[in-house]
Design a protein around this motif. Structure first.
Motif, PDB file in Angstrom:
ATOM      1  N   VAL A 108      -2.258   3.351   6.866  1.00 51.74           N
ATOM      2  CA  VAL A 108      -1.129   3.653   5.988  1.00 51.74           C
ATOM      3  C   VAL A 108      -1.241   5.067   5.432  1.00 51.74           C
ATOM      4  CG1 VAL A 108       0.032   3.027   3.828  1.00 51.74           C
ATOM      5  CG2 VAL A 108      -0.771   1.240   5.386  1.00 51.74           C
ATOM      6  N   ALA A 109      -2.426   5.387   4.893  1.00 52.57           N
ATOM      7  CA  ALA A 109      -2.635   6.700   4.274  1.00 52.57           C
ATOM      8  C   ALA A 109      -4.136   6.919   4.099  1.00 52.57           C
ATOM      9  CB  ALA A 109      -1.925   6.787   2.923  1.00 52.57           C
ATOM     10  N   ASP A 110      -4.486   8.121   3.733  1.00 47.89           N
ATOM     11  CA  ASP A 110      -5.903   8.458   3.579  1.00 47.89           C
ATOM     12  C   ASP A 110      -6.397   8.053   2.198  1.00 47.89           C
ATOM     13  OD1 ASP A 110      -8.406   9.417   4.150  1.00 47.89           O
ATOM     14  OD2 ASP A 110      -7.925  11.494   3.627  1.00 47.89           O
ATOM     15  N   PHE A 111      -6.387   6.737   1.942  1.00 50.16           N
ATOM     16  CA  PHE A 111      -6.853   6.209   0.668  1.00 50.16           C
ATOM     17  C   PHE A 111      -8.364   6.368   0.542  1.00 50.16           C
ATOM     18  CE2 PHE A 111      -2.964   3.535   1.052  1.00 50.16           C
ATOM     19  CZ  PHE A 111      -2.417   3.751  -0.208  1.00 50.16           C
ATOM     20  N   GLU A 112      -8.812   6.590  -0.692  1.00 44.54           N
ATOM     21  CA  GLU A 112     -10.207   6.348  -1.030  1.00 44.54           C
ATOM     22  C   GLU A 112     -10.319   4.834  -1.212  1.00 44.54           C
ATOM     23  OE1 GLU A 112     -13.296   7.353  -4.718  1.00 44.54           O
ATOM     24  OE2 GLU A 112     -11.391   8.416  -4.540  1.00 44.54           O
ATOM     25  N   ILE A 113     -11.329   4.211  -0.620  1.00 41.53           N
ATOM     26  CA  ILE A 113     -11.400   2.750  -0.635  1.00 41.53           C
ATOM     27  C   ILE A 113     -12.769   2.287  -1.119  1.00 41.53           C
ATOM     28  CG2 ILE A 113     -11.266   0.646   0.753  1.00 41.53           C
ATOM     29  CD1 ILE A 113      -9.360   2.074   2.613  1.00 41.53           C
ATOM     30  N   SER A 114     -12.749   1.409  -2.098  1.00 40.49           N
ATOM     31  CA  SER A 114     -13.964   0.738  -2.554  1.00 40.49           C
ATOM     32  C   SER A 114     -13.930  -0.711  -2.080  1.00 40.49           C
ATOM     33  CB  SER A 114     -14.074   0.782  -4.082  1.00 40.49           C
ATOM     34  OG  SER A 114     -14.197   2.105  -4.555  1.00 40.49           O
ATOM     35  N   VAL A 115     -15.096  -1.256  -1.769  1.00 41.98           N
ATOM     36  CA  VAL A 115     -15.198  -2.646  -1.343  1.00 41.98           C
ATOM     37  C   VAL A 115     -16.269  -3.338  -2.177  1.00 41.98           C
ATOM     38  CG1 VAL A 115     -14.381  -2.231   1.009  1.00 41.98           C
ATOM     39  CG2 VAL A 115     -16.831  -2.019   0.502  1.00 41.98           C
ATOM     40  N   ALA A 116     -16.359  -4.639  -2.040  1.00 37.71           N
ATOM     41  CA  ALA A 116     -17.294  -5.425  -2.844  1.00 37.71           C
ATOM     42  C   ALA A 116     -18.615  -5.626  -2.125  1.00 37.71           C
ATOM     43  CB  ALA A 116     -16.675  -6.782  -3.172  1.00 37.71           C
ATOM     44  N   ALA A 117     -19.700  -5.635  -2.907  1.00 39.83           N
ATOM     45  CA  ALA A 117     -21.033  -5.965  -2.411  1.00 39.83           C
ATOM     46  C   ALA A 117     -21.606  -7.077  -3.287  1.00 39.83           C
ATOM     47  CB  ALA A 117     -21.944  -4.735  -2.437  1.00 39.83           C
ATOM     48  N   TYR A 118     -22.455  -7.896  -2.703  1.00 37.85           N
ATOM     49  CA  TYR A 118     -22.967  -9.075  -3.407  1.00 37.85           C
ATOM     50  C   TYR A 118     -24.498  -9.084  -3.382  1.00 37.85           C
ATOM     51  CZ  TYR A 118     -18.165 -10.612  -3.306  1.00 37.85           C
ATOM     52  OH  TYR A 118     -16.802 -10.684  -3.494  1.00 37.85           O
ATOM     53  N   GLY A 170      -6.697  -1.364   8.088  1.00 36.87           N
ATOM     54  CA  GLY A 170      -5.245  -1.328   7.978  1.00 36.87           C
ATOM     55  C   GLY A 170      -4.761  -0.346   6.931  1.00 36.87           C
ATOM     56  N   LEU A 171      -5.477  -0.254   5.813  1.00 35.99           N
ATOM     57  CA  LEU A 171      -5.098   0.690   4.761  1.00 35.99           C
ATOM     58  C   LEU A 171      -5.252   2.134   5.231  1.00 35.99           C
ATOM     59  CD1 LEU A 171      -6.730  -1.066   1.671  1.00 35.99           C
ATOM     60  CD2 LEU A 171      -4.288  -0.869   2.171  1.00 35.99           C
ATOM     61  N   LYS A 172      -6.274   2.388   6.029  1.00 35.15           N
ATOM     62  CA  LYS A 172      -6.479   3.729   6.560  1.00 35.15           C
ATOM     63  C   LYS A 172      -5.353   4.135   7.511  1.00 35.15           C
ATOM     64  CE  LYS A 172     -10.238   5.422   4.721  1.00 35.15           C
ATOM     65  NZ  LYS A 172     -10.194   6.695   3.960  1.00 35.15           N
ATOM     66  N   ALA A 174     -10.413  -2.768  -1.928  1.00 36.04           N
ATOM     67  CA  ALA A 174      -9.986  -3.686  -0.876  1.00 36.04           C
ATOM     68  C   ALA A 174     -10.904  -4.899  -0.821  1.00 36.04           C
ATOM     69  CB  ALA A 174      -9.980  -2.963   0.473  1.00 36.04           C
ATOM     70  N   LEU A 175     -10.321  -6.072  -1.013  1.00 40.25           N
ATOM     71  CA  LEU A 175     -11.078  -7.324  -1.073  1.00 40.25           C
ATOM     72  C   LEU A 175     -10.452  -8.370  -0.163  1.00 40.25           C
ATOM     73  CD1 LEU A 175     -11.149  -7.455  -4.967  1.00 40.25           C
ATOM     74  CD2 LEU A 175     -13.006  -6.627  -3.518  1.00 40.25           C
ATOM     75  N   ARG A 176     -11.283  -9.234   0.381  1.00 44.18           N
ATOM     76  CA  ARG A 176     -10.719 -10.362   1.125  1.00 44.18           C
ATOM     77  C   ARG A 176      -9.921 -11.255   0.189  1.00 44.18           C
ATOM     78  NH1 ARG A 176     -14.123 -15.498   2.794  1.00 44.18           N
ATOM     79  NH2 ARG A 176     -13.601 -15.843   0.590  1.00 44.18           N
ATOM     80  N   GLY A 177     -10.509 -11.536  -0.982  1.00 48.66           N
ATOM     81  CA  GLY A 177      -9.851 -12.405  -1.947  1.00 48.66           C
ATOM     82  C   GLY A 177     -10.212 -13.855  -1.728  1.00 48.66           C
ATOM     83  N   ASP A 178      -9.889 -14.673  -2.715  1.00 43.02           N
ATOM     84  CA  ASP A 178     -10.160 -16.109  -2.658  1.00 43.02           C
ATOM     85  C   ASP A 178      -8.857 -16.883  -2.599  1.00 43.02           C
ATOM     86  OD1 ASP A 178     -12.985 -15.794  -2.845  1.00 43.02           O
ATOM     87  OD2 ASP A 178     -12.758 -15.420  -4.994  1.00 43.02           O
ATOM     88  N   ALA A 179      -8.976 -18.138  -2.215  1.00 47.04           N
ATOM     89  CA  ALA A 179      -7.779 -18.967  -2.033  1.00 47.04           C
ATOM     90  C   ALA A 179      -7.062 -19.255  -3.347  1.00 47.04           C
ATOM     91  CB  ALA A 179      -8.152 -20.284  -1.354  1.00 47.04           C
ATOM     92  N   ALA A 196       0.827  -1.203   0.000  1.00 47.13           N
ATOM     93  CA  ALA A 196       0.000   0.000   0.000  1.00 47.13           C
ATOM     94  C   ALA A 196       0.864   1.258   0.000  1.00 47.13           C
ATOM     95  CB  ALA A 196      -0.927  -0.005   1.211  1.00 47.13           C
ATOM     96  N   GLU A 197       1.948   1.240   0.757  1.00 49.37           N
ATOM     97  CA  GLU A 197       2.870   2.384   0.775  1.00 49.37           C
ATOM     98  C   GLU A 197       3.480   2.611  -0.600  1.00 49.37           C
ATOM     99  OE1 GLU A 197       5.612   1.258   3.772  1.00 49.37           O
ATOM    100  OE2 GLU A 197       4.255   1.710   5.446  1.00 49.37           O
ATOM    101  N   GLN A 198       3.824   1.513  -1.300  1.00 47.62           N
ATOM    102  CA  GLN A 198       4.386   1.627  -2.646  1.00 47.62           C
ATOM    103  C   GLN A 198       3.362   2.205  -3.618  1.00 47.62           C
ATOM    104  OE1 GLN A 198       5.607  -2.432  -3.271  1.00 47.62           O
ATOM    105  NE2 GLN A 198       7.621  -2.135  -2.333  1.00 47.62           N
ATOM    106  N   TYR A 199       2.098   1.817  -3.463  1.00 47.86           N
ATOM    107  CA  TYR A 199       1.048   2.393  -4.300  1.00 47.86           C
ATOM    108  C   TYR A 199       0.934   3.903  -4.060  1.00 47.86           C
ATOM    109  CZ  TYR A 199      -0.880  -2.012  -6.068  1.00 47.86           C
ATOM    110  OH  TYR A 199      -1.052  -3.201  -6.722  1.00 47.86           O
ATOM    111  N   TRP A 200       0.934   4.288  -2.801  1.00 48.85           N
ATOM    112  CA  TRP A 200       0.810   5.715  -2.482  1.00 48.85           C
ATOM    113  C   TRP A 200       1.956   6.508  -3.098  1.00 48.85           C
ATOM    114  CZ3 TRP A 200      -3.171   8.290  -0.222  1.00 48.85           C
ATOM    115  CH2 TRP A 200      -2.950   9.622   0.147  1.00 48.85           C
TER     116      TRP A 200
END
Length: 321
Positions: A164-174, A160-162, A132-137, A119-123
């Motif tokens: 690191v920095a003040d990211f805008e964060i999208s998450v998944a909905a089902y 955890g990302l918050k 931000a996703l949990r992800g699958d195996a 995340a720091e490298q992205y910033w």
């Protein structure tokens, strides 16, 4: 009942059309006439695995860039090579295409320290938005197992990302419930935890019925989820591929879609036309229900997403000014 009076199989399978209804429908205002283009759009890509795929991806990015997307996102998988491709793709989109780019980040196969370093490298690369996703195996059907020192859920990852920095964060909905959820309510509770942890918005998994989305949006609001839920749109040209995707995320492929694509295996142009029509009509119905933000799963192709945006009134920004 004798055979002389028995209805035919055809009459049982297909109810008779109401001529007056059909006439009214034919004379109604065309679905896509006069739309002002007052929508926001975003597009999802996946990182290329070869130079040829990279060229195809870049063509898609350049074709969609004039539509002025709010952002584009690049998917991410476990493993160093995939992470590097995602990082490189996002960095190039930001530096060369000058489009806000969101990088996907998951909890899979990484410690908290490793994830925060990424995340720091992205910033540092100019990324201000993360999906931000949990992800699958990785293996279909395999249960998710958290890294011993990693984040156990998307909600933990968001928090955890918050840090690191003040990211805008999208998450998944089902809208049709995540396959791992005990029930729809527990899935909504999980979405609320992600929003409460600091997520800006939720992007839905794809679906094919506008009622499905509206019903989910109402339930989310009732659960106290105030953040916007953006519908994820998957234009389908390959029903078998879409069915595979659907099996992994709990989405339902309606039977009528099989009928629409039946016999078109060797007719790619016709498949494209059908796919664009089906997805555009879904978007138009969502628009009628007040939706003004759309997220397109492009599969690294621009043509279908561009056509649908065009039908919804979205034009290249230099033309719209």
């Amino acid at each position: 009942m004798t055979s002389a009076t028995a209805p035919s199989l055809a009459s049982l399978a297909t109810p008779p059309l109401d001529p007056k209804h059909e006439q009214r429908t034919a004379h109604d205002t065309p679905l896509f006439s006069g739309l002002p283009g007052d929508i926001g759009v975003s597009f999802e890509f996946f990182p290329p695995k070869s130079e040829k795929m990279e060229a195809k991806l870049w063509e898609a990015v350049q074709e969609l860039a004039p539509l002025g997307p709010d952002f584009v996102s690049v998917t991410y998988g476990a493993g160093g090579s995939t992470r590097e491709r995602t990082h490189n793709t996002v960095a190039r989109i930001i530096s060369e295409a000058h489009i806000p780019a969101a990088a996907h980040l998951t909890c899979v196969d990484a410690s908290r320290a490793e994830t925060q370093k990424i995340a720091e490298q992205y910033w540092e690369a100019g990324v201000r938005h993360i999906v931000a996703l949990r992800g699958d195996a990785g293996e279909p059907g395999a249960p998710f197992v958290a890294h011993p020192e990693g984040y156990a859920s998307a909600a933990e990852l968001v928090a955890g990302l918050k840090e690191v920095a003040d990211f805008e964060i999208s998450v998944a909905a089902y809208p049709e419930t995540h396959p791992d959820a005990d029930c729809p309510q527990s899935d909504l509770d999980n979405l609320k935890r992600k929003i409460d942890a600091g997520a800006t918005r939720a992007i839905s998994q794809f679906f094919f019925s506008h009622e499905t989305f509206f019903d989910f949006r109402e339930k989310a609001a009732a659960a106290g989820i105030a953040a916007p839920v953006v519908p994820g749109i998957l234009p389908v040209t390959n029903v078998a591929q879409a069915r595979k995707f659907a099996g992994q995320c709990g989405a339902v492929i309606p039977e009528w879609m099989d009928g629409l694509f039946d016999g078109l295996d060797e007719r790619p142009a016709a498949r494209q036309l059908v796919a664009a029509t089906v997805a555009a009509e879904l978007c138009r119905r969502l628009y009628a229900g007040g939706v003004r933000q759309f997220h397109f799963y492009t599969l690294n192709r621009a043509d279908l997403a561009y056509a649908i945006c065009h039908m919804l009134g979205r034009r290249p920004q230099e033309q719209a000014q």
